[in-house]
Design a protein around this motif. Structure first.
Motif, mmCIF file in Angstrom:
data_model
loop_
_atom_site.group_PDB
_atom_site.id
_atom_site.type_symbol
_atom_site.label_atom_id
_atom_site.label_comp_id
_atom_site.label_asym_id
_atom_site.label_seq_id
_atom_site.Cartn_x
_atom_site.Cartn_y
_atom_site.Cartn_z
ATOM 1 N N GLU A 52 33.067 -10.381 13.577
ATOM 2 C CA GLU A 52 32.174 -9.224 13.581
ATOM 3 C C GLU A 52 32.638 -8.165 12.592
ATOM 4 O O GLU A 52 31.823 -7.462 11.992
ATOM 5 N N SER A 53 33.955 -8.066 12.406
ATOM 6 C CA SER A 53 34.453 -7.071 11.450
ATOM 7 C C SER A 53 33.992 -7.388 10.028
ATOM 8 O O SER A 53 33.795 -6.476 9.227
ATOM 9 N N LEU A 54 33.799 -8.659 9.716
ATOM 10 C CA LEU A 54 33.285 -9.011 8.387
ATOM 11 C C LEU A 54 31.883 -8.445 8.173
ATOM 12 O O LEU A 54 31.584 -7.901 7.105
ATOM 13 N N ALA A 55 31.052 -8.547 9.190
ATOM 14 C CA ALA A 55 29.694 -8.001 9.078
ATOM 15 C C ALA A 55 29.730 -6.483 8.959
ATOM 16 O O ALA A 55 28.938 -5.888 8.214
ATOM 17 N N ILE A 56 30.653 -5.844 9.656
ATOM 18 C CA ILE A 56 30.765 -4.383 9.569
ATOM 19 C C ILE A 56 31.247 -3.973 8.180
ATOM 20 O O ILE A 56 30.767 -2.992 7.617
ATOM 21 N N TYR A 57 32.191 -4.721 7.605
ATOM 22 C CA TYR A 57 32.632 -4.426 6.238
ATOM 23 C C TYR A 57 31.474 -4.534 5.250
ATOM 24 O O TYR A 57 31.330 -3.712 4.352
ATOM 25 N N VAL A 58 30.659 -5.553 5.418
ATOM 26 C CA VAL A 58 29.499 -5.714 4.541
ATOM 27 C C VAL A 58 28.565 -4.526 4.680
ATOM 28 O O VAL A 58 28.080 -3.971 3.679
ATOM 29 N N LEU A 59 28.318 -4.098 5.906
ATOM 30 C CA LEU A 59 27.436 -2.950 6.131
ATOM 31 C C LEU A 59 27.993 -1.694 5.476
ATOM 32 O O LEU A 59 27.257 -0.940 4.832
ATOM 33 N N VAL A 60 29.272 -1.462 5.610
ATOM 34 C CA VAL A 60 29.887 -0.268 5.011
ATOM 35 C C VAL A 60 29.776 -0.300 3.491
ATOM 36 O O VAL A 60 29.415 0.709 2.862
ATOM 37 N N ILE A 61 30.033 -1.443 2.903
ATOM 38 C CA ILE A 61 29.945 -1.540 1.443
ATOM 39 C C ILE A 61 28.506 -1.343 0.969
ATOM 40 O O ILE A 61 28.252 -0.657 -0.029
ATOM 41 N N ILE A 62 27.564 -1.896 1.716
ATOM 42 C CA ILE A 62 26.152 -1.715 1.349
ATOM 43 C C ILE A 62 25.753 -0.249 1.461
ATOM 44 O O ILE A 62 25.041 0.286 0.605
ATOM 45 N N LEU A 63 26.208 0.428 2.490
ATOM 46 C CA LEU A 63 25.886 1.857 2.634
ATOM 47 C C LEU A 63 26.504 2.672 1.503
ATOM 48 O O LEU A 63 25.895 3.625 1.017
ATOM 49 N N ILE A 64 27.708 2.307 1.080
ATOM 50 C CA ILE A 64 28.336 2.997 -0.055
ATOM 51 C C ILE A 64 27.517 2.765 -1.325
ATOM 52 O O ILE A 64 27.263 3.699 -2.091
ATOM 53 N N VAL A 65 27.085 1.533 -1.537
ATOM 54 C CA VAL A 65 26.294 1.232 -2.735
ATOM 55 C C VAL A 65 24.978 1.990 -2.717
ATOM 56 O O VAL A 65 24.527 2.512 -3.740
ATOM 57 N N LEU A 66 24.361 2.113 -1.547
ATOM 58 C CA LEU A 66 23.058 2.774 -1.477
ATOM 59 C C LEU A 66 23.154 4.289 -1.568
ATOM 60 O O LEU A 66 22.349 4.931 -2.236
ATOM 61 N N PHE A 67 24.123 4.894 -0.881
ATOM 62 C CA PHE A 67 24.104 6.351 -0.755
ATOM 63 C C PHE A 67 25.191 7.067 -1.540
ATOM 64 O O PHE A 67 25.117 8.269 -1.715
ATOM 65 N N ARG A 68 26.213 6.376 -1.971
ATOM 66 C CA ARG A 68 27.300 7.055 -2.674
ATOM 67 C C ARG A 68 27.765 6.227 -3.870
ATOM 68 O O ARG A 68 28.944 6.095 -4.138
ATOM 69 N N ASN A 69 26.815 5.702 -4.584
ATOM 70 C CA ASN A 69 27.127 4.845 -5.715
ATOM 71 C C ASN A 69 27.669 5.696 -6.869
ATOM 72 O O ASN A 69 26.967 6.560 -7.393
ATOM 73 N N PRO A 70 28.907 5.478 -7.287
ATOM 74 C CA PRO A 70 29.471 6.301 -8.363
ATOM 75 C C PRO A 70 28.817 6.040 -9.719
ATOM 76 O O PRO A 70 28.923 6.861 -10.621
ATOM 77 N N LEU A 71 28.142 4.921 -9.861
ATOM 78 C CA LEU A 71 27.506 4.621 -11.147
ATOM 79 C C LEU A 71 26.210 5.392 -11.345
ATOM 80 O O LEU A 71 25.711 5.492 -12.474
ATOM 81 N N LEU A 72 25.645 5.963 -10.276
ATOM 82 C CA LEU A 72 24.387 6.705 -10.418
ATOM 83 C C LEU A 72 24.569 7.927 -11.312
ATOM 84 O O LEU A 72 23.713 8.226 -12.141
ATOM 85 N N GLU A 73 25.666 8.650 -11.155
ATOM 86 C CA GLU A 73 25.909 9.819 -11.996
ATOM 87 C C GLU A 73 26.152 9.397 -13.438
ATOM 88 O O GLU A 73 25.729 10.075 -14.373
ATOM 89 N N TYR A 74 26.808 8.283 -13.619
ATOM 90 C CA TYR A 74 27.078 7.779 -14.967
ATOM 91 C C TYR A 74 25.784 7.401 -15.664
ATOM 92 O O TYR A 74 25.574 7.718 -16.835
ATOM 93 N N ILE A 75 24.893 6.745 -14.940
ATOM 94 C CA ILE A 75 23.609 6.324 -15.507
ATOM 95 C C ILE A 75 22.723 7.546 -15.764
ATOM 96 O O ILE A 75 22.039 7.630 -16.782
ATOM 97 N N ALA A 76 22.730 8.526 -14.827
ATOM 98 C CA ALA A 76 21.868 9.701 -14.958
ATOM 99 C C ALA A 76 22.271 10.566 -16.149
ATOM 100 O O ALA A 76 21.419 11.152 -16.822
ATOM 101 N N ASN A 77 23.583 10.647 -16.427
ATOM 102 C CA ASN A 77 24.042 11.467 -17.545
ATOM 103 C C ASN A 77 23.940 10.749 -18.892
ATOM 104 O O ASN A 77 24.173 11.341 -19.922
ATOM 105 N N GLY A 78 23.617 9.500 -18.843
ATOM 106 C CA GLY A 78 23.367 8.779 -20.088
ATOM 107 C C GLY A 78 24.559 8.138 -20.615
ATOM 108 O O GLY A 78 24.933 7.854 -21.627
#
Length: 86
Positions: A60-86
């Motif tokens: 079950e912890s594997l599924a929770i890790y996947v969920l956490v990583i997906i939430l990070i990608v969706l809501f706190r993706n560090p590449l979004l600022e890089y892409i937005a600034n060009g």
């Protein structure tokens, strides 16, 4: 919505589908094997149940890790600022 946000969302959906499917199959197999073992050796029920619950928690912890990583990608993706600034 930018193309990168849309691509991140599609990747998140595919990732959560694959990330949850694996642990679901593993849990089903673990429970099936535990029931089979208990049917063969009813005197070892406590040991089998304890091992089963530890194994289920780890799976079950594997599924929770996947969920956490997906939430990070969706809501706190560090590449979004890089892409937005060009």
């Amino acid at each position: 919505m930018t193309w990168f946000t849309g691509l991140s969302t599609v990747a998140a959906v595919i990732g959560i589908a694959i990330g949850v499917l694996g642990p679901a199959f593993a849990m089903g197999r673990a429970i099936s094997s535990a029931l089979e073992a208990m049917a063969r050796q009813p005197e070892a029920e406590k040991s089998i149940m304890r091992t089963l619950f530890i194994g289920l928690a780890m799976i079950e912890s594997l599924a929770i890790y996947v969920l956490v990583i997906i939430l990070i990608v969706l809501f706190r993706n560090p590449l979004l600022e890089y892409i937005a600034n060009g």
